[in-house]
Design an enzyme around this catalytic site. Structure first.
Site, PDB file in Angstrom:
ATOM      1  N   ASN A 115       1.034  -0.737   0.097  1.00  0.00           N
ATOM      2  CA  ASN A 115       0.166   0.352   0.099  1.00  0.00           C
ATOM      3  C   ASN A 115       0.897   1.097  -0.233  1.00  0.00           C
ATOM      4  OD1 ASN A 115       0.524   0.501   2.743  1.00  0.00           O
ATOM      5  ND2 ASN A 115      -0.554  -1.189   3.211  1.00  0.00           N
ATOM      6  N   LYS A 170       8.962 -16.823 -11.702  1.00  0.00           N
ATOM      7  CA  LYS A 170       7.959 -15.430 -12.384  1.00  0.00           C
ATOM      8  C   LYS A 170       6.855 -16.108 -12.772  1.00  0.00           C
ATOM      9  CE  LYS A 170       8.449 -10.991 -15.199  1.00  0.00           C
ATOM     10  NZ  LYS A 170       9.185 -10.769 -16.034  1.00  0.00           N
ATOM     11  N   LYS A 187     -14.195   0.538  15.439  1.00  0.00           N
ATOM     12  CA  LYS A 187     -12.945  -0.322  15.101  1.00  0.00           C
ATOM     13  C   LYS A 187     -12.667  -0.375  16.511  1.00  0.00           C
ATOM     14  CE  LYS A 187      -8.596  -0.552  13.225  1.00  0.00           C
ATOM     15  NZ  LYS A 187      -7.700  -0.058  11.672  1.00  0.00           N
ATOM     16  N   ASP A 244      -4.733  -6.599   4.467  1.00  0.00           N
ATOM     17  CA  ASP A 244      -5.966  -7.355   4.890  1.00  0.00           C
ATOM     18  C   ASP A 244      -6.295  -8.671   4.677  1.00  0.00           C
ATOM     19  OD1 ASP A 244      -7.166  -5.670   6.809  1.00  0.00           O
ATOM     20  OD2 ASP A 244      -7.760  -4.254   4.938  1.00  0.00           O
ATOM     21  N   LYS A 270     -11.556  -3.946  18.607  1.00  0.00           N
ATOM     22  CA  LYS A 270     -10.643  -4.456  18.761  1.00  0.00           C
ATOM     23  C   LYS A 270      -9.682  -4.230  20.155  1.00  0.00           C
ATOM     24  CE  LYS A 270      -9.366  -4.192  13.593  1.00  0.00           C
ATOM     25  NZ  LYS A 270      -8.762  -4.502  12.828  1.00  0.00           N
ATOM     26  N   PHE A 277      -4.799   2.757  14.515  1.00  0.00           N
ATOM     27  CA  PHE A 277      -4.826   3.695  13.521  1.00  0.00           C
ATOM     28  C   PHE A 277      -6.335   3.240  13.047  1.00  0.00           C
ATOM     29  CE2 PHE A 277      -1.850   5.912  15.506  1.00  0.00           C
ATOM     30  CZ  PHE A 277      -1.380   7.126  14.776  1.00  0.00           C
TER      31      PHE A 277
END
Length: 411
Positions: free
Chosen positions: A220, A299, A347, A289, A351, A333
């Site tokens: 990301n 490859k 969240k 995730d 959590k 976060f």
């Protein structure tokens, strides 16, 4: 507050130079050790002997008149000063300061000093309003020079307006407030330095990498900047810091223990190894995730117009830690693009976090890769604090201050 403070007073060539005598007297009465530097023009208005008598120190005016063989006078004055005050400051000396000129004792000392500098301008109203003078004062202000605004009223030239040197008593008050604020800042910094003393803080930062084959992976846009800012702030607050670092775009802060990792599983294993001894855990990393179900050893060759990858769910590090939590203070976060508060508070509950830091990554100057952030900090009762767009370092300091207060409250 001025007792024992070494103040280098620059006196320049305006009619207001006569006020330097009263200014010296007031500073000395407050306990300051005053060392005067006069320009040649200033000596047309007031004598060296006057200021030497009032300060009980040698008055300097000539760069080449070295009276003490063991030191270079302008460097010695520059180094010894707790504050350099120029009063009155003419348009000429302001221009010299702005453009780095050093052609006399005062301007040379001003270039050499690392002490705070404060100036009190004094000149004709039209000179003060001239764009060149205003530009020079703006340059100095941007560099951190403090200004004591001139007063308004009858000027020596006959004009009425802004440009009169502020009264010596007021200048002394400003100098006293400066040192009061400086001492207050030192006390606050010392308190801050011990805020997390003896605590172990674990911070995760950056993005994780989930391999597809030897040359491709899923990741990301996380730069690691927010996590690095938190690690640096925790270090500065006296904590023993471990930084679990994934894929990042910047160098980690110095003097913290760094554990480099790649995948989500690697990150969990690293954090789990630090978990039992941790006092605060801050999960600032952007963890994938999902990961490819199959990781190819060679490859993948291009075949056809489409390629399908089957993804499987990664371990949810924050949720797993929340279930294991005993004494640890856990901070998560939530980077959101819509319904930020709803998702963040859900969240936090799911959590089992103590705090959740939410931001809207669609907002300019917020989120991945930026040096700034705008966050909402929530606990189980709701919003704790909202920070508008500020440096990530400021977000980090505020977040850890809240955590330290909460831990102290528990104890």
């Amino acid at each position: 507050m001025l007792n024992g403070k070494k103040i280098v007073l620059g006196v320049t060539g305006g009619i207001a130079a006569y006020k330097a005598a009263t200014l010296c007297s007031r500073l000395v009465q407050k306990g300051a050790d005053v060392h005067v530097i006069m320009t040649n023009s200033a000596k047309q208005f007031i004598t060296e002997l006057t200021l030497q008598t009032l300060t009980r120190n040698v008055v300097y005016s000539d760069t080449f008149d070295e009276r003490e063989p063991s030191v270079v006078s302008h460097i010695h004055l520059a180094d010894m000063a707790d504050l350099v005050l120029v009063a009155p400051a003419t348009a000429n000396v302001i221009a010299k300061m702005a453009h780095g000129m050093a052609d006399d004792m005062l301007s040379t000392t001003l270039l050499a000093t690392t002490a705070p500098v404060m100036i009190a301008p004094a000149m004709n109203v039209h000179m003060y309003d001239h764009p060149a003078v205003q530009h020079n004062m703006c340059l100095l202000t941007e560099r951190g020079t403090m200004m004591i605004e001139p007063g308004e009223g009858q000027l020596a030239c006959g004009y009425v307006g802004k440009g009169r040197l502020e009264e010596p008593e007021t200048i002394v008050d400003v100098v006293e407030r400066f040192f009061e604020q400086q001492e207050s800042g030192k006390r606050e910094r010392n308190e801050q330095l011990s805020l997390l003393s003896g605590k172990k803080v674990v911070v995760t930062a950056g993005g994780t990498i989930e391999r597809i084959d030897p040359v491709r992976y899923i990741t990301n846009d996380s730069s690691g900047k927010m996590g690095f800012a938190i690690a640096a702030a925790a270090r500065d607050l006296g904590a023993d810091v471990t930084l679990v670092m994934g894929n990042t775009q910047v160098q980690p802060p110095a003097n913290v223990h760094v554990i480099p990792v790649k995948s989500a599983q690697d990150m969990y294993d690293a954090v789990a190894g630090q978990w039992d001894d941790a006092d605060i855990v801050v999960k600032a990393a952007a963890v994938a995730d999902y990961r490819p179900k199959e990781v190819y050893t060679e490859k993948i060759k291009k075949k056809g117009d489409t390629l399908s990858l089957e993804l499987v769910k990664n371990i949810d590090i924050l949720e797993t830690l929340g279930k294991q939590k005993s004494h640890q203070f856990l901070i998560g976060f939530a980077a959101e693009t819509n319904s930020m508060e709803m998702y963040a508070r859900e969240k936090l509950e799911r959590k089992n976090c103590d705090l959740i830091v939410a931001n809207d990554v669609t907002q300019a100057g917020v989120g991945f890769g930026t040096d700034t952030n705008a966050v909402h900090i929530y606990d189980r009762e709701g919003l704790v604090e909202e920070l508008q767009v500020v440096a990530k370092e400021e977000v980090a300091r505020r977040l850890l201050s809240i955590a330290a207060e909460r831990i102290a409250g528990r104890n």
